[in-house]
Enzyme design. Structure first.
Site, short mmCIF file in Angstrom:
data_model
loop_
_atom_site.label_atom_id
_atom_site.label_comp_id
_atom_site.label_asym_id
_atom_site.label_seq_id
_atom_site.Cartn_x
_atom_site.Cartn_y
_atom_site.Cartn_z
N ASP A 97 0.86 -1.18 0.00
CA ASP A 97 0.00 0.00 0.00
C ASP A 97 0.90 1.24 0.00
OD1 ASP A 97 -2.16 1.65 0.12
OD2 ASP A 97 -2.91 0.95 2.05
N ASP A 269 -8.12 -6.97 0.93
CA ASP A 269 -7.25 -7.04 2.10
C ASP A 269 -8.01 -6.47 3.28
OD1 ASP A 269 -5.89 -4.30 3.27
OD2 ASP A 269 -6.64 -4.04 1.22
N CYS A 307 -14.61 -27.00 10.13
CA CYS A 307 -13.38 -26.37 9.66
C CYS A 307 -12.22 -27.35 9.71
CB CYS A 307 -13.08 -25.15 10.53
SG CYS A 307 -11.55 -24.29 10.11
N CYS A 309 -8.94 -26.27 9.47
CA CYS A 309 -7.71 -25.58 9.83
C CYS A 309 -7.02 -26.36 10.95
CB CYS A 309 -8.00 -24.15 10.26
SG CYS A 309 -8.58 -23.98 11.98
N CYS A 312 -8.79 -26.30 14.47
CA CYS A 312 -10.00 -27.11 14.61
C CYS A 312 -9.72 -28.59 14.36
CB CYS A 312 -11.08 -26.62 13.64
SG CYS A 312 -11.66 -24.94 14.00
N HIS A 339 -6.79 -19.90 12.31
CA HIS A 339 -8.19 -20.25 12.03
C HIS A 339 -8.88 -19.18 11.20
CE1 HIS A 339 -12.37 -21.45 12.59
NE2 HIS A 339 -12.60 -20.17 12.89
#
Length: 386
Positions: A97, A269, A307, A309, A312, A339
């Site tokens: 940015d 973003d 989930c 991930c 989890c 997560h």
């Protein structure tokens, strides 16, 4: 209408479903499937995670910030050590940015003129001048794949005359940024216009006439009503050149992403998934979990049984995560960040699959129904950019 001019960069739309698009952005550091979410590594690090862990969430592009890296450690040092990719050990694509939003947020510490922004550093109070040329010089030294033009971001409730002035100056700065760019670095222009669809369309047309490699929508999620933001997005996103990637800056919640992808946005973003993680908030398909709440004291279930991930899938219970958070243990910040970013990675991946299958409308309805009525209320309260 002009087109992108930087060798080594390309963008191709592979399929559509309504206004939603699935494509691929090609950069010198690999291909980025779109829609895509860019985790925010403001100071060269996505907080609490290693680059390998960030990539494991599905991310193939991250964001760094010119303002913060300019002040510390300095772009010359980053360039000396091989550029931001080598410095941070991130092997995939990267965008920086320009610092324009930080200039907006430092309103009490800066002045603005035709030349650029003059402000006092939040670190040591030193006087700094951020011009379009300096923004491009710094980003050139940092060496990310994609640089952003320096823009003027008016507040969400700014009078129309102020918004018009911001558009005009952003266009003038756009030409200066392109003239000062590093030849092998892509640059995106930033469309302003606040909540005025006619100004958004007009500014998009002005910037499309310049050889930017992509176009972004700036000046959203800066204090305007969230319902109004989504209304304007429905008109502003399709107004961007369809041949170039469309990037919605600093937005937002899962609810926001589902709605904006449906309007034709390709890139996002936001600090929300990582910031919320550090505040003990897990984002799931069915809404937000605030782990410090007493209801989770003896809850043996994972954050989200659906989930996959690591947090989890490895079976960390809500009760254990609550204990870690209340005890101030750093591990919980890592587990929550992994997560939350995995959820965002899953959302954009499933959105892409739905678009290519021609069923985005059904996909969006399922996600929005799962998030529930509270999702739009949470989005309305979110102030996600820093």
């Amino acid at each position: 209408m002009s087109g992108p001019s930087t060798p080594g960069y390309s963008f191709k739309v592979l399929g559509t479903s309504g206004a939603a698009r699935a494509g691929v952005l090609t950069t010198p550091h690999g291909e980025v499937p779109t829609p895509t979410f860019m985790p925010v590594g403001t100071q060269g690090s996505v907080k609490t995670l290693t680059p390998h862990e960030v990539a494991a969430t599905g991310a193939r592009i991250v964001l760094g910030n010119t303002y913060h890296l300019w002040l510390r450690p300095g772009p010359e040092l980053v360039a000396e050590l091989g550029g931001l990719h080598r410095f941070t050990h991130w092997p995939h694509a990267m965008l920086t940015d320009s610092g324009g939003f930080q200039a907006f947020s430092l309103a009490e510490r800066r002045t603005m003129s035709e030349d650029g922004f003059v402000f006092r550093s939040h670190l040591d109070g030193s006087k700094r001048s951020l011009t379009p040329e300096e923004a491009m010089r710094v980003q050139g030294l940092l060496g990310a794949d994609i640089a952003m033009q320096l823009d003027v971001c008016p507040p969400g409730q700014a009078p129309r005359a102020e918004v018009e002035q911001a558009c005009r100056m952003t266009t003038r700065w756009a030409a200066r940024c392109l003239a000062a760019k590093r030849p092998d670095q892509a640059v995106f222009g930033i469309v302003q216009g606040s909540v005025h669809p006619d100004l958004r369309r007009a500014h998009a047309e002005e910037l499309a006439a310049l050889p930017f490699d992509g176009l972004a929508l700036g000046g959203f999620s800066v204090g305007e009503p969230i319902a109004r933001m989504h209304e304007v997005l429905l008109e502003a996103a399709p107004a961007l050149d369809p041949e170039r990637p469309r990037y919605l800056m600093g937005v937002g919640t899962p609810y926001d992403l589902v709605r904006a992808i449906g309007a034709g946005v390709d890139m996002f973003d936001c600090v929300l998934p990582t910031r919320n993680a550090r505040n003990g908030q897990a984002l799931t398909r069915t809404g937000k979990i605030v782990i410090k709440q007493a209801r989770y004291r003896n809850d043996p279930s994972p954050l989200d049984p659906t989930c996959d991930c690591p947090t989890c899938a490895e079976g960390y219970s809500r009760a254990y995560l609550r204990h870690l958070f209340l005890a101030g243990e750093i591990l919980v910040l890592r587990l929550f960040t992994a997560h939350n970013l995995h959820l965002y990675g899953t959302l954009v991946r499933e959105a892409r699959e739905a678009i290519l299958a021609g069923r985005y409308e059904a996909f969006a309805k399922a996600w929005l129904d799962g998030l529930g009525a509270g999702a739009s209320e949470e989005a309305a309260a979110a102030d996600a950019r820093t």
